[in-house]
Each structure stands twice: as C-alpha cells, then as structure tokens.
Design a protein around this motif. Structure first.
Motif, mmCIF file in Angstrom:
data_model
loop_
_atom_site.group_PDB
_atom_site.id
_atom_site.type_symbol
_atom_site.label_atom_id
_atom_site.label_comp_id
_atom_site.label_asym_id
_atom_site.label_seq_id
_atom_site.Cartn_x
_atom_site.Cartn_y
_atom_site.Cartn_z
ATOM 1 N N ALA A 80 0.752 -0.998 0.069
ATOM 2 C CA ALA A 80 0.003 -0.057 -0.014
ATOM 3 C C ALA A 80 0.864 1.313 0.087
ATOM 4 O O ALA A 80 0.606 2.371 -0.656
ATOM 5 C CB ALA A 80 -0.945 0.068 1.128
ATOM 6 N N THR A 81 2.059 1.252 0.850
ATOM 7 C CA THR A 81 2.874 2.590 0.833
ATOM 8 C C THR A 81 3.387 2.818 -0.497
ATOM 9 O O THR A 81 3.394 4.023 -1.096
ATOM 10 C CB THR A 81 3.987 2.242 1.701
ATOM 11 O OG1 THR A 81 3.479 1.992 3.052
ATOM 12 C CG2 THR A 81 4.888 3.356 1.936
ATOM 13 N N GLY A 136 -2.566 6.128 9.667
ATOM 14 C CA GLY A 136 -3.134 5.300 8.571
ATOM 15 C C GLY A 136 -2.537 5.598 7.490
ATOM 16 O O GLY A 136 -2.129 6.897 6.979
ATOM 17 N N GLN A 137 -2.679 4.842 6.283
ATOM 18 C CA GLN A 137 -2.268 5.125 5.023
ATOM 19 C C GLN A 137 -3.280 6.284 4.384
ATOM 20 O O GLN A 137 -4.305 6.659 4.962
ATOM 21 C CB GLN A 137 -2.559 3.891 4.017
ATOM 22 C CG GLN A 137 -1.462 2.857 4.315
ATOM 23 C CD GLN A 137 -0.125 2.768 3.813
ATOM 24 O OE1 GLN A 137 0.098 3.776 3.273
ATOM 25 N NE2 GLN A 137 0.545 2.005 4.022
ATOM 26 N N SER A 138 -2.762 6.999 3.510
ATOM 27 C CA SER A 138 -3.436 8.093 2.786
ATOM 28 C C SER A 138 -3.023 8.092 1.273
ATOM 29 O O SER A 138 -1.621 8.612 1.121
ATOM 30 C CB SER A 138 -3.211 9.345 3.514
ATOM 31 O OG SER A 138 -3.978 10.411 2.658
ATOM 32 N N LEU A 170 3.693 5.432 9.971
ATOM 33 C CA LEU A 170 2.872 4.403 9.677
ATOM 34 C C LEU A 170 3.474 3.041 10.660
ATOM 35 O O LEU A 170 2.539 2.336 10.977
ATOM 36 C CB LEU A 170 3.201 3.795 8.230
ATOM 37 C CG LEU A 170 2.760 4.744 7.146
ATOM 38 C CD1 LEU A 170 3.183 4.094 5.585
ATOM 39 C CD2 LEU A 170 1.193 4.933 7.343
ATOM 40 N N GLY A 171 4.541 3.145 11.413
ATOM 41 C CA GLY A 171 4.742 2.455 12.673
ATOM 42 C C GLY A 171 5.127 0.865 12.123
ATOM 43 O O GLY A 171 4.771 0.027 12.780
ATOM 44 N N PHE A 172 5.538 0.726 10.904
ATOM 45 C CA PHE A 172 5.789 -0.812 10.513
ATOM 46 C C PHE A 172 7.096 -1.430 11.120
ATOM 47 O O PHE A 172 7.820 -0.707 11.899
ATOM 48 C CB PHE A 172 6.290 -0.749 9.261
ATOM 49 C CG PHE A 172 5.129 -0.341 7.976
ATOM 50 C CD1 PHE A 172 4.102 -0.532 8.113
ATOM 51 C CD2 PHE A 172 5.644 0.491 7.044
ATOM 52 C CE1 PHE A 172 3.051 -0.511 7.061
ATOM 53 C CE2 PHE A 172 4.633 0.995 6.212
ATOM 54 C CZ PHE A 172 3.384 0.470 6.278
#
Length: 261
Positions: A80-81, A136-138, A170-172
């Motif tokens: 997604a990133t 979150g993703q954006s 995003l804190g992966f």
C-alpha cells in the motif's frame, strides 16, 4: 595508480580514498542504516572532484547498491505504501528533469532540511505524552510526499526526508519499513537514469569508476542490512529519527552556506 587514473575519475590516491569512504558510508545507508550517511557521499567525493562528477559517479553505484538491497530485503515490504507514493515520485522526477536548470539546489536543500527538522521536532513533542499510535495510509499524503521525494531526489539528492515524513509514522516493523524504502528508492534511481543520461552526465570514465567501486558497494550494503535486521523497533525508530535530525541539520547548513556564501 597511473593505469587506474587513465581509465577512471581517480587521478590520485586522494580521490580514490575519498571515493572509497563515500561509497562505504552510502552503502551502510542503502542497506537500511538511516539516511545521514547517504548525504555524505557527494560532499566527500566533491573534495576530490567536481560536484557534478561526484553525483554522476554515485548514481550507477547507487543502482548497484539497490540491486543488493533488493536481494537482502526480498519479501519485506508494504504494498500500500508503494502504491500511494510511487506515482507521485514519478511525477516529481519528471518535474525535476524539466526544471533542473532553473531550480536553485541550495534553496531545495534548505527547505527539505527545515521540513526534516520540523518533522523530528513534532514527533519528539508528540511522544512526550507517551507512545504514539501508528498513522493510517493516505493516497493524498502519499502522492504528495512521494512527489516531493522524487523531485528533491532528482534536483538535490535529498529524497530521503520527504519519504520518511510519510512512511515512518506508519509504524511498521523495521524490516517492512526498510524493505519498502529500498524498493521505493530503487525505482526512483532507475527512473532518474533517463533524464541524467539526457543531460549528458555519463561517460566511459564514470562507468569504469563505478565498476572499480563495485566490491565495496556490495559489501557495505550487506553490512548495513545485517545491522538493521538485528535492531529491535524500540532501537530502530529512535535511531531513524536521530538520523533524520542529522540530515536536516546538514541540509540546512548546506543550503544556507550556498545561499549566503
């Protein structure tokens, strides 16, 4: 040394030593060990050759490192990133190629440095109240920061901080973050080849010089990856934010020095 000088950009021991130090530091960074080391590449090489030659030499070396990093971090990435950031990066590179002759590199470096320091300051303030929940993703934010990263990477070799502004919150897992970063900048560097070649940045001496540096490029990249794979998240993220702070200070210094010098 005379035989090497006739085929490469390394005219003496000093220029070869500068290249070896620069490639070692950049390799650690490309392996995943922060971004501060990567920014030292062109300045160190510029002690022994022109900045234009230094940048042209580093691009094929970076591509070698990207290939090693892609292998070292295979399977570790967030789809997604990449989906959110790469389209913007392509637009940013295109814009950089079209406006490179009119864009003041010093101003770009100064602005990116300010953004990097502001980002770190905000994260430090946010974390004073305790752990911060991952963001979150954006698609909107990803396209914007991906575009800024593509543009600043082309114009001023400073694409790291804009990408990190989007990806770090995003804190992966550190391995997912690093693998995603590797894929993003590998794609950016491949795309940059086209406008760089069109601007006449490559010649036989440049490519031969890059080939001489290949063993060190591979070794230092693998070393960087090995170190990062053994770092826990609670160590990795403070290290990354510290690196971004150093990058920001360096970029602000470079920008102000060039603008006021």
């Amino acid at each position: 040394m005379q035989a090497v000088a006739g085929l490469t950009l390394f005219s003496d021991v000093t220029s070869l030593t500068a290249a070896l130090v620069a490639v070692f530091l950049v390799g650690l960074s490309k392996g995943g060990l922060g971004g501060a080391f990567a920014l030292m590449g062109v300045p160190i090489l510029s002690l022994a050759m022109s900045p234009v030659q230094a940048a042209a030499l580093l691009l094929p070396v970076l591509l070698m490192m990207d290939a090693v990093s892609l292998w070292a971090w295979r399977g570790w990435f967030d789809r997604a990133t990449l989906w959110h950031t790469l389209p913007g990066a392509l637009l940013g590179i295109a814009l950089g190629g079209l406006t490179a002759a009119y864009t003041p590199e010093a101003m770009v470096r100064l602005l990116v440095g300010i953004v990097a320091l502001g980002f770190v300051a905000r994260m430090v303030l946010d974390r004073r109240g305790g752990p911060v929940a991952p963001r979150g993703q954006s698609a909107t934010r990803g396209t914007f920061w991906g575009g800024v990263a593509g543009f600043t990477s082309f114009v001023a070799h400073a694409g790291g901080p804009p990408f990190q502004v989007y990806a770090l919150p995003l804190g992966f897992d550190p391995r997912i973050y690093t693998g995603t970063t590797v894929i993003f900048f590998s794609a950016v560097n491949v795309v940059k080849l086209v406008p760089y070649a069109a601007l006449g940045q490559f010649n036989t001496a440049t490519l031969t010089s890059a080939l001489v540096l290949l063993p060190l490029a591979v070794g230092s990249t693998l070393l960087g990856a090995r170190i990062v794979k053994h770092l826990r998240a609670e160590v990795f993220y403070p290290l990354m934010y510290g690196m971004i702070g150093l990058v920001g200070i360096k970029l602000v210094w470079d920008g102000l020095t060039a603008l006021l010098g």
